[in-house]
Design an enzyme around this catalytic site. Structure first.
Site, PDB file in Angstrom:
ATOM      1  N   ARG A 533      70.478 -21.430  68.267  1.00  0.00           N
ATOM      2  CA  ARG A 533      69.320 -22.216  68.691  1.00  0.00           C
ATOM      3  C   ARG A 533      68.414 -21.485  69.680  1.00  0.00           C
ATOM      4  NH1 ARG A 533      69.529 -24.012  73.722  1.00  0.00           N
ATOM      5  NH2 ARG A 533      67.936 -25.593  73.394  1.00  0.00           N
ATOM      6  N   VAL A 715      69.637 -16.317  64.173  1.00  0.00           N
ATOM      7  CA  VAL A 715      70.302 -15.462  63.198  1.00  0.00           C
ATOM      8  C   VAL A 715      71.803 -15.283  63.481  1.00  0.00           C
ATOM      9  CG1 VAL A 715      69.645 -13.395  64.498  1.00  0.00           C
ATOM     10  CG2 VAL A 715      70.235 -13.171  62.098  1.00  0.00           C
ATOM     11  N   GLU A 717      74.534 -16.852  63.380  1.00  0.00           N
ATOM     12  CA  GLU A 717      75.608 -17.351  62.519  1.00  0.00           C
ATOM     13  C   GLU A 717      75.382 -17.056  61.042  1.00  0.00           C
ATOM     14  OE1 GLU A 717      76.389 -21.531  64.799  1.00  0.00           O
ATOM     15  OE2 GLU A 717      74.421 -21.159  63.968  1.00  0.00           O
TER      16      GLU A 717
END
Lengths: 757, 154, 281
Positions: A533, A715, A717
């Site tokens: 996030r 990005v 995960e």
């Protein structure tokens, strides 16, 4: 290192700038809490439960207390004066600072020995004796649905986060949260479908194993507390410790330097409440450093079970899908309920399916707690739905990529929740996978003992919502810039990305921008560094703050009647008569959100952005031993527009390799009494150099997240999503056996091969 | 139980009071404030605690400090300028969280001393005792090769 | 946790520092295994006797062409020794994947053999090659085959007041030897099975065979039935498969079930024989 203050002539966004802290890290000088020693500091060593579920009948710490050099031995009874209600957690206030009356898993903290010499504390901890009245225990998530063994007698929803306000749990059961989604009429559509497929899948419990094990230090005065901690969520730590102590937030300071890896292990509260109360109790600084072994008793990734059933039309369109997912949350909910819900609603996969029914259950069991691990539950789901997709395609005689293409969820179409897909390059990711794998060219399948196969899988994730990030950007009298934000750089390169964003707005070279590390006395609130996030939320906040600073500088310029191209130092000089003053811009970001309807799970605004990732592999199977070698691993993702392409690449590849371990061999092994049998890196193996595929290709497709900072989105995960099912699909392609339980270890493959003979 | 031992640390003669059970990495941290070698797995498997003793890399968490007596101990903190290996790690983006990085750099120096032009297989085997949970392995291979080129050029 | 560290300067002094009756007095060489046991709390020594200053390191060949390795020689020194690489390449190859470089830098061959963890790589190799160790004690020296060192899991025939001082490996002569191991989790894991073979080929048939497995049993185990099948006739893989596991009591562990380990033994035995044969050509 030269750090010029001249304005940047080239764009800062899109630069593959080496991480700002590179020098610190290659010279061993980076600051970690691991390094911290304070005057008069005591080391705490935790004494842990040896039973999975039981009432504490007797706790005898006298022998430990008698050891020379032991300052004090502390158990729950000692904490009452400081914390009347010693339970914490982000979803439920269910986890005690130290076990109160009951223990709920093997390894649960029961007491702490404090000593100035950590060896003395460790030695003394061995002398503590506990007696338990053992209670029936439950370990399996499916059994937990109906088990008479109940892990928690009462459930206490936390109510901290807006997306978990509805939590109540089901008293008298082990269900912490059940999430339901109903779109259309799946049962009827299944009955009417030309073909129906139903499969069951499982994933195993694994652990993050950050190489810097969890560590926290607290120091206190009569009215203040400073916690130095390896945490991904300093703002939450402050709120939660303040709540436990009944203090205002401003008396608690939480500092976080670099983290030696996080991956979700260092979220919410782990050791912080414990060191805080120990410091208040002893009026000394207290440090607790877990060993690698102890990390296994602290936080893990959910084991899960998944039943998936799809109806397909004659022409290969998926018309209905039913999903039931059971998440093994262990003894304390941690953030499991959010995993259950946020991941739950994507359980039907990145496909355009008219009729969907999803039931997702967070369950308590008597195992170490499970939380988020690089994907927030998504890898468990993709594992199931992408194996299922391939199994159907093969049954139907349709090429697996073609079958996916026929069913893809395209931009503008409603996802299962009803939220319209936007800026999700699912089709592009699939197309690029096919190209990079040369899917349409003949493939060498091997002969004799070694057989070759290939497989792909794609997955998607909705970023958790609604969450808030605040940032401040300070421009000094000389024009240099400092970014204040509580995003924690745990290796993902957030400092560098934030500097690039601020630099882009202020036309400064990113390497001249300083990013101040989380310190709740200084840096503003941030929900946490989790779930990919930060780049989106904090990136937006930093961008807003930098724009605010720029606006204020421009205002000053016009007030002082300076030309538009006046250099920043000149503005300050004119205003204050010397190099003095500063301008502080602030930014606050919270995306729009509509909570899902409790009964149907439907919402028009489930998430601020979608993450899309896919993997393709070429593998070799040794048919005499079942050993798998991954020859080629291709990872493709939609990350929006990369702020720093090189860091994006290392994030994709690192995530995929981590998932490779979860796919092929990592597994926490418990005996029938809930005792973990492999709590060390000697027995719990993680991928090393010799496990690397020979070739790894990573690609971020050309894409834009229009609501993201300069078109970017998270990005961290994404690289994990497709790896596990791609490998299982490739194994099936190579040798014709289908594995439905992770990990895909050689023995299970060999046993399936034997059965197939 | 403590006794004084003398050794050379990053080129300087030093002495320290050590207890028999204390490991080299504990003494480096507690007596000398050097934190580049750090214990992680505690079993010699991850390489985060790598220290060079008498020219050979050892796992500092499994090495009794007493055994360093009279020896030459070198850590990641030695030297004031970046060498080719450190530069290559930066340029190739071969580090993420950085916790394992000093160990990898010390091992890479040893690898390049023994094998100035290592192939992939040699690199993988030599570094197989170092773990990177962020899994920067592909970038580390790049860095080893770049460092080898840099060293040949100078 | 607190213990005394003795650092004797001579072998006699070292043996005198040991205690025939007290298992809490232990010799320490490289210490890589002992430190793990101490950290895990399974060993709580009162005294450690360091062998580092006894001058027991060194590699040379003896009068009969045998390899003579001082007990305190590091595994890494052996791995890189030209004498070993030329005369006993199987030992150098085995060492390349034994633990990691740092462990091999520090761990000594004497300590390795005295530790007697059944998962270790060298004991089956050295047993297959017919190696012997010299053991010194108060009463003098004795020499025993490496094969007779291990008596069980972490148990050896070395008495508490004895030390390994020397390893001797006979020349390979016409034999070709191979060691293959199989890991079932990560590549750097302890092996689930290790198979060492030393074979003297005469054309297609085998004149002399020595086959020892490690890791699958609680100590390295010679496969006598396999050796009998191999000697003096053409290779019959079906016969071999059966003989490979018939005499073995294999126990399942975290690396695999007993049944699976037996399969690995069958497969890796065949592969090791093929590798040895390929080398003989």
């Amino acid at each position: 290192m030269k750090r010029a203050l001249s304005p940047a002539e080239t764009p800062q966004v899109g630069r593959s700038l080496p991480r700002l802290e590179s020098w610190l890290k290659v010279t061993g000088r980076a600051e970690y809490v691991h390094n911290l020693r304070l005057p008069g500091m005591l080391y705490g060593r935790i004494f842990r439960s040896s039973v999975a579920h039981g009432r504490i009948r007797r706790l005898d710490v006298s022998a430990a207390q008698a050891v020379g050099g032991v300052h004090r031995v502390v158990s729950a009874a000692d904490l009452k004066g400081i914390v009347p209600d010693p339970y914490y957690g982000p979803a439920f206030h269910d986890q005690p600072v130290l076990a109160v009356d009951k223990v709920r898993y093997v390894g649960e903290p029961v007491a702490v020995v404090l000593a100035a010499d950590p060896h003395v504390a460790e030695e003394a901890a061995h002398l503590i004796v506990a007696e338990y009245e053992e209670l029936p225990a439950v370990y399996d998530e499916l059994e937990a649905m109906t088990s008479k063994a109940i892990v928690h007698d009462a459930l206490k929803p936390a109510g901290t986060f807006p997306d978990l306000k509805h939590l109540k749990g089901r008293t008298g059961t082990n269900v912490a949260l059940d999430f339901h989604l109903r779109r259309g009429d799946a049962a009827q559509a299944l009955a009417a479908a030309d073909r129906v497929f139903e499969h069951r899948f499982r994933t195993q419990q694994v652990m993050h194993t950050p190489l810097e094990p969890l560590v926290s230090v607290a120091e206190s005065t009569d009215s203040s507390l400073t916690i130095h901690t390896a945490s991904q969520s300093p703002s939450f730590v402050r709120i939660e410790v303040a709540r436990l102590l009944g203090w205002p937030e401003n008396r608690i300071r939480v500092r976080v330097p670099f983290l030696g890896g996080g991956f979700g292990a260092k979220l919410y509260i782990k050791l912080e409440a414990l060191v805080a109360v120990l410091s208040l109790l002893t009026r000394r600084a207290v440090k607790i450093s877990l060993t690698m072994e102890e990390q296994f008793f602290t936080i893990t990734k959910h084991a899960s079970s998944f039943r998936i059933k799809s109806g397909v039309t004659r022409d290969g369109r998926i018309c209905a899908r039913e999903c039931e997912v059971w998440w093994n949350g262990g003894a304390y909910a941690d953030i499991g309920p959010r995993v259950t819900q946020k991941s739950g609603f994507t359980a039907a996969g990145p496909y355009d399916i008219e009729h969907v029914a999803i039931d997702s259950y967070a369950l308590y069991t008597n195992l170490p707690p499970a939380g988020a691990l690089r994907g927030f539950g998504i890898p468990q789901l993709v594992w199931a739905y992408e194996c299922h997709t391939d199994m159907m395609a093969r049954e139907l005689g349709i090429d697996p990529i073609e079958f996916r293409r026929r069913n893809l969820l395209r931009d503008g179409r409603p996802q299962a929740t009803g939220t319209l897909m936007r800026d999700a390059a699912i089709e592009k990711v699939l197309d690029r996978l096919a190209v990079l794998l040369e899917w349409n060219r003949p493939f060498d399948r091997g002969t004799g003992v070694v057989r070759r196969g290939r497989g792909i899988a794609i997955g998607f994730k909705a970023c958790v919502s609604p969450t808030t990030s605040l940032a401040a950007v300070n421009v000094n009298g000389d024009g240099s810039c400092i970014v204040y934000c509580s995003t924690v750089d745990m290796g993902q390169g957030s400092d560098t990305a934030m500097a690039q964003i601020a630099g882009e707005v202020l036309h400064l070279p990113a390497e001249t921008v300083r990013v101040v590390h989380s310190d709740t006395d200084v840096t503003p609130y941030d929900m946490a560094t989790l779930g990919s996030r930060s780049l989106f939320h904090m990136g937006n906040a930093v961008k807003l703050a930098a724009e605010d600073a720029l606006k204020k500088l421009n205002q000053l310029k016009s007030e002082l009647q300076m030309p538009p191209d006046a250099a920043i130092p000149e503005i300050f000089k004119k205003k204050y008569g010397m190099q003095a003053g500063n301008v502080v811009g602030t930014g606050s970001f919270i995306p729009s959100y509509a909570p899902p309807d409790y009964a149907t799970g439907l919402t028009s605004d489930a998430t601020p952005f979608w993450m899309v990732g896919g993997s393709g592999v070429e593998i070799e199977v040794d048919t005499e031993t079942g050993r798998v070698r991954v020859a080629r691993l291709v990872n493709v993702a939609d990350v929006g527009t990369p702020i720093n392409p090189k860091i994006v690449e290392t994030q994709l590849s690192g995530a995929a390799i981590m998932q490779l371990g979860f796919t092929l061999f990592e597994k926490m092994l418990f005996d029938e009494h809930g005792q973990l049998r492999n709590a060390s890196l000697a027995e719990y193996k993680i991928p090393g150099f010799l496990d690397m595929p020979e070739e790894i290709i990573n690609e971020a497709v050309s894409a834009e997240q229009r609501s993201g900072p300069f078109g970017a989105k998270g990005v961290g995960e994404t690289g994990t999503f497709g790896v596990s099912p791609a490998i299982a699909n490739a194994i099936h392609d190579a040798v014709g056996v289908r594995l439905t339980v992770l990990p895909l270890n050689p023995e299970s493959i060999f046993m399936e091969l034997q059965k197939a003979k | 139980m403590r006794r004084s031992i003398q050794f050379r640390l990053n080129g300087e003669a030093v002495s320290a009071q050590v207890a028999p059970h204390e490991t080299l990495v504990e003494v480096l941290q507690d007596a000398f404030g050097l934190f580049g070698a750090r214990e992680s797995c505690g079993q010699g498997l991850c390489g985060c605690c790598t220290v060079v003793v008498n020219g050979r890399a050892v796992s500092g968490c499994l090495y009794l400090a007493s055994f360093a007596e009279g020896g030459e101990v070198s850590t990641i903190e030695a030297g004031s300028r970046l060498d080719a290996v450190q530069e290559a790690f930066i340029e190739c983006g071969s580090l993420q969280c950085g916790f394992c990085t000093p160990g990898f750099i010390l091992m890479t120096r040893q690898l390049l001393e023994e094998h100035p032009e290592p192939d992939d297989d040699t690199i993988r085997h030599y570094l197989s005792g170092n773990l990177c949970r962020c899994a920067a392995y592909p970038q580390i291979i790049e860095a080893v090769k770049l460092a080898a080129r840099k060293m040949r050029q100078t | 946790m607190p213990f005394e560290l003795a650092e004797p300067r001579s072998l006699r002094e070292a043996i005198a520092s040991l205690d025939a009756k007290d298992p809490s007095v232990r010799p320490i060489s490289g210490g890589t295994a002992l430190m793990l046991m101490m950290k895990a709390g399974v060993l709580r020594p009162s005294r450690l006797v360091s062998l580092g200053k006894l001058g027991l390191a060194g590699i040379r060949t003896g009068p009969g062409g045998e390899l003579r390795v001082g007990a305190m020689t590091s595994l890494r020194t052996i791995e890189k020794s030209e004498i070993v690489r030329k005369g006993w390449p199987v030992i150098a190859r085995t060492l390349r994947t034994l633990a990691n470089v740092r462990v091999r830098n520090v761990a000594t061959v004497g300590g390795h053999l005295a530790h007697a963890d059944p998962h270790m790589d060298l004991p089956p190799v050295l047993s297959a090659l017919g190696a012997r160790v010299t053991i010194a004690g108060a009463a003098g020296e004795r020499s025993i085959p490496v094969e007779e060192l291990g008596t069980g899991y972490l148990e050896t025939s070395i008495r508490l007041d004895e030390l390994i001082t020397l390893l001797e490996v006979p020349p390979l002569g016409g034999r070709s030897a191979a060691y293959l191991k199989c890991t079932t989790r990560s590549a750097d894991d302890w092996p689930a099975v290790g198979v060492a073979v030393s074979l003297d080929f005469q054309g297609d048939s085998i004149r002399e065979a020595s086959v020892v497995i490690g890791a699958a049993t609680d100590k390295p185990t010679r496969l006598a039935a396999v050796e009998r099948i191999l000697v003096g006739r053409k290779l019959d893989e079906n016969l071999l498969d059966e003989a490979a596991t018939q005499e073995l009591s294999v126990e399942g562990d975290l690396h695999g079930s007993a049944a699976y380990k037996k399969q690995l033994i069958r497969v890796y035995l065949r592969r090791a024989i093929h590798e040895a044969r390929a080398q003989s050509r």
